[in-house]
Design a protein around this motif. Sequence first.
Motif, short mmCIF file in Angstrom:
data_model
loop_
_atom_site.label_atom_id
_atom_site.label_comp_id
_atom_site.label_asym_id
_atom_site.label_seq_id
_atom_site.Cartn_x
_atom_site.Cartn_y
_atom_site.Cartn_z
N GLY A 326 22.23 39.86 67.48
CA GLY A 326 21.07 40.66 67.11
C GLY A 326 20.15 41.05 68.24
O GLY A 326 19.04 41.54 67.97
N ASP A 327 20.52 40.86 69.49
CA ASP A 327 19.63 41.25 70.58
C ASP A 327 19.50 42.76 70.66
O ASP A 327 20.48 43.49 70.56
N PRO A 328 18.27 43.26 70.88
CA PRO A 328 18.08 44.71 70.99
C PRO A 328 18.52 45.23 72.35
O PRO A 328 18.37 44.55 73.37
N SER A 329 19.03 46.44 72.38
CA SER A 329 19.38 47.11 73.63
C SER A 329 18.32 48.15 73.96
O SER A 329 17.33 48.31 73.24
N ILE A 330 18.55 48.91 75.02
CA ILE A 330 17.63 49.98 75.39
C ILE A 330 17.51 51.00 74.26
O ILE A 330 16.46 51.63 74.09
N PHE A 331 18.56 51.16 73.44
CA PHE A 331 18.52 52.12 72.35
C PHE A 331 17.47 51.73 71.31
O PHE A 331 16.77 52.57 70.76
N ALA A 332 17.38 50.43 71.03
CA ALA A 332 16.37 49.96 70.07
C ALA A 332 14.96 50.14 70.64
O ALA A 332 14.05 50.57 69.94
N LEU A 333 14.78 49.80 71.91
CA LEU A 333 13.46 49.93 72.52
C LEU A 333 13.01 51.38 72.54
O LEU A 333 11.85 51.70 72.26
N ARG A 334 13.92 52.29 72.86
CA ARG A 334 13.56 53.70 72.90
C ARG A 334 13.23 54.23 71.51
O ARG A 334 12.34 55.07 71.34
N ALA A 335 13.97 53.77 70.52
CA ALA A 335 13.69 54.21 69.15
C ALA A 335 12.28 53.81 68.73
O ALA A 335 11.53 54.60 68.16
N TYR A 336 11.93 52.59 69.03
CA TYR A 336 10.60 52.08 68.70
C TYR A 336 9.53 52.88 69.44
O TYR A 336 8.55 53.35 68.85
N ASP A 337 9.72 53.06 70.74
CA ASP A 337 8.73 53.79 71.55
C ASP A 337 8.62 55.25 71.12
O ASP A 337 7.52 55.82 71.12
#
Length: 378
Positions: A326-337
């Motif tokens: 379940g660790d987030p990648s850059i894709f998750a961080l960018r989606a949130y931002d």
Amino acid sequence: MFTKLWLSCFLGFLLLNGSSSKNDGNFQCSSDEPKTVLNIGVIADSSSRAGREHIIAIQMAVEDYIFTSCHKVELLLVDSPENSAQTTATSLDLISNKEVKAMFTTLTMEEVSLIFELNKTSTNIPIISLSLASLVPPPQPPNQPPRPPFIQMSNDIAHEMQCIAATIGNFHWRRVTVIYEDKNGFPTNMAVLNILSNSLGDVYSKIENHLAFSLLDPEPLIEQKLMNLSINSNRVFVLVQSSKELATLIFEKAKKLKMMTDGYAWIVGGEIANLVDSLYSSTFNNLQGLIGCKIYFEETEDSFKKFRTKFRRNYMSKFPEDEGQGDPSIFALRAYDAYWAIATALDEIMLKGNPNGIIKEWPKKVLRSKIEGLSGVL
């Protein structure tokens, strides 16, 4: 050993979940004030790892962002495979029948232009591209009609190809074989191959052969394609524009055929490299010796640690089949931002009391945003 390499990038990704569903943005409004409701369409592919990360991250962003203006956002979430024709049709349906005021898809500039041709009213709707890596349109020529309100929130595929070429040049490999997933259409694949070819020319290397794979290929066919490649004298393989799902299958077969041993070299693009931390240990073992271009982000900040803890919990709850991954990648961080950047711009416009001008102002405000997010400064 997996090599981390810096990649320049644009803003990020934003995808969502669902068999057509709705999710309300948080808002503050007194009981006697009328609420302005804005429908925002989001098309996502929940069958892919990146798509699932987008789903969790954007749902977290919707929960966390509190609007100061008196309005309400409804997200119309449509689960759709990453297929150009189907995504285009779904986009047209959201515009024509759901009256969305903005939309997030994985379409290219050319595909969005087609939508504007088919539905003239859509030219007033900002469309945000959330593809993992994209061909960035050239600068607007002078004295040309303005382009439609299209915002590309993804890293430039040219940067990724330059990163791969630099790696190949560092090892002085003169010939490579390129493998790619046939999912985005022939013109797009050829454009990416052309960019990579030009970048390789700068390091005195070249593409000797290229071959398309598909998740629709039967496993025996995938094995046969790999066997045909293994008999060539050139054993440097570059896997570009591939989903994690196809890459996992390719490397499983490659290891079975002893193509992951000494004498072979494998390089992968960002779609795989950025998701390596999410792989099962058995799958990760098939990738030993792989080289990849991975986008760097800071993992030591308290804000990231809090996000990761919540993300893991939410991801494992919604997708238990990926338990432990379940660790987030850059894709998750960018989606949130990306959601925060868009919601902030929307909030500022609505506070000015100018809802009628929102469509014209919104894209410009998003592009001018200077939010310091989890993935960096937007």
